[in-house]
Design a protein around this motif. Structure first.
Motif, short mmCIF file in Angstrom:
data_model
loop_
_atom_site.label_atom_id
_atom_site.label_comp_id
_atom_site.label_asym_id
_atom_site.label_seq_id
_atom_site.Cartn_x
_atom_site.Cartn_y
_atom_site.Cartn_z
N GLN A 57 0.82 -1.21 0.00
CA GLN A 57 0.00 0.00 0.00
C GLN A 57 0.85 1.26 0.00
OE1 GLN A 57 -2.50 -0.64 3.43
NE2 GLN A 57 -4.08 -1.68 2.25
N ARG A 58 2.09 1.17 0.48
CA ARG A 58 2.95 2.36 0.52
C ARG A 58 3.53 2.71 -0.84
NH1 ARG A 58 4.84 0.13 5.63
NH2 ARG A 58 6.61 -0.85 4.59
N VAL A 59 3.50 1.81 -1.79
CA VAL A 59 4.17 2.01 -3.07
C VAL A 59 3.34 2.92 -3.98
CG1 VAL A 59 4.92 0.85 -5.19
CG2 VAL A 59 5.47 -0.13 -2.96
N THR A 168 -2.11 18.44 7.79
CA THR A 168 -1.28 17.24 7.69
C THR A 168 -0.97 16.83 6.25
OG1 THR A 168 -3.26 15.86 7.84
CG2 THR A 168 -2.08 16.33 9.89
N LEU A 169 -1.95 17.00 5.35
CA LEU A 169 -1.78 16.49 3.99
C LEU A 169 -1.98 17.55 2.91
CD1 LEU A 169 -3.78 13.15 4.36
CD2 LEU A 169 -1.30 13.44 4.48
N GLY A 170 -2.32 18.78 3.35
CA GLY A 170 -2.71 19.75 2.33
C GLY A 170 -3.98 19.26 1.66
N GLY A 171 -5.02 19.03 2.46
CA GLY A 171 -6.20 18.27 2.04
C GLY A 171 -7.11 18.93 1.04
N SER A 191 -1.79 8.06 -2.24
CA SER A 191 -1.34 6.73 -1.84
C SER A 191 -2.27 6.16 -0.79
CB SER A 191 0.08 6.79 -1.27
OG SER A 191 0.10 7.52 -0.06
N TRP A 192 -2.12 4.84 -0.54
CA TRP A 192 -2.90 4.21 0.51
C TRP A 192 -2.50 4.75 1.88
CZ3 TRP A 192 -6.95 0.78 0.30
CH2 TRP A 192 -7.29 0.34 -0.98
N VAL A 217 -7.63 6.23 -4.81
CA VAL A 217 -6.17 6.33 -4.76
C VAL A 217 -5.67 6.55 -6.18
CG1 VAL A 217 -4.03 5.17 -4.15
CG2 VAL A 217 -6.08 4.80 -2.76
N GLY A 218 -5.03 7.69 -6.39
CA GLY A 218 -4.54 8.02 -7.73
C GLY A 218 -3.25 8.78 -7.65
N GLY A 219 -2.85 9.35 -8.81
CA GLY A 219 -1.59 10.07 -8.84
C GLY A 219 -1.72 11.49 -8.33
#
Length: 219
Positions: A57-59, A168-171, A191-192, A217-219
């Motif tokens: 999932q991290r990839v 945290t993520l720039g959501g 990412s996951w 989950v996308g780019g």
């Protein structure tokens, strides 16, 4: 997604498995089709299987992970169900963030059944995380219910979650909506790992009983 992309993802997943000390990479097979990773093979405990799934999932570029890993405990005499149940109870008691007195664990053939009630969704996740690491566990069924003691989230709570995601993520690619005692998450994450972080933030909001995850989950 091209065959070249799938081949790159397969190489990266295999490299991530080899990098993670919790995984024995020679036990795990990896195939990729259109960004969907399938893991197969045999491991000696649920913790290793879970760690392998997290590696995939991290990839970057992984759209989904199909876990076909089988847990095969060593043939030598090991922990009995009673031993596992005792270890599970102690693990929950030692975690100060988990209300162990409100949880019940039963074990059959190495498979744990977790029941009870908690106030926050993150407590439900934390309890399962504690049990996944135990030796001799084949798998876990988490039936713990979330029953908040505070009123359902409102518009202010929605805004608080949105701001927390931005910190945290720039959501900006994730939207949050309130539907009664449910938070609905939509949008695209990279990412996951990001998806898991979004869920963690959502479950931390007071009054939330359900998180409905519609994230892609996308780019």
């Amino acid at each position: 997604m091209s065959t070249v992309d799938d081949e790159r993802i397969q190489r990266d997943v295999l490299a991530e498995l080899a990098w993670d000390p919790q995984v024995l990479p020679n036990e795990i097979g990896v195939t990729v089709d259109q960004g969907v990773v399938t893991l197969n093979g045999y491991v000696d405990g649920a913790a290793r299987g879970w760690a392998a799934t997290r590696c995939a999932q991290r990839v970057r570029g992984v759209r989904a992970v199909a876990d076909e890993i089988e847990v095969r405990l060593p043939g030598t005499p090991g922990r009995t169900d009673g031993d596992i149940a005792l270890a599970a109870s102690r693990a929950l008691e030692w975690d100060s963030f988990v209300p162990a007195e409100r949880l019940d664990v039963s074990v059959a053939n190495g498979w744990l059944m977790l029941r009870g009630e908690v106030e926050f969704g993150w407590q439900r996740r934390a309890a399962e995380g504690e049990l996944r690491r135990l030796d001799g566990v084949r798998g876990i069924t988490n039936l713990v219910e979330v029953r908040p003691s505070t009123p359902p989230p409102d518009e202010r709570a929605r805004q608080d979650v949105q701001r927390a995601l931005a910190r945290t993520l720039g959501g900006e690619r994730v939207t949050v909506e309130v539907d009664g005692d449910t938070l609905v998450l939509a949008g695209v994450v990279r990412s996951w790992w990001e998806r898991d972080q979004v869920e963690r933030v959502a479950w931390s909001a007071p009054g939330v009983r359900v998180v409905h995850d519609q994230l892609l989950v996308g780019g």
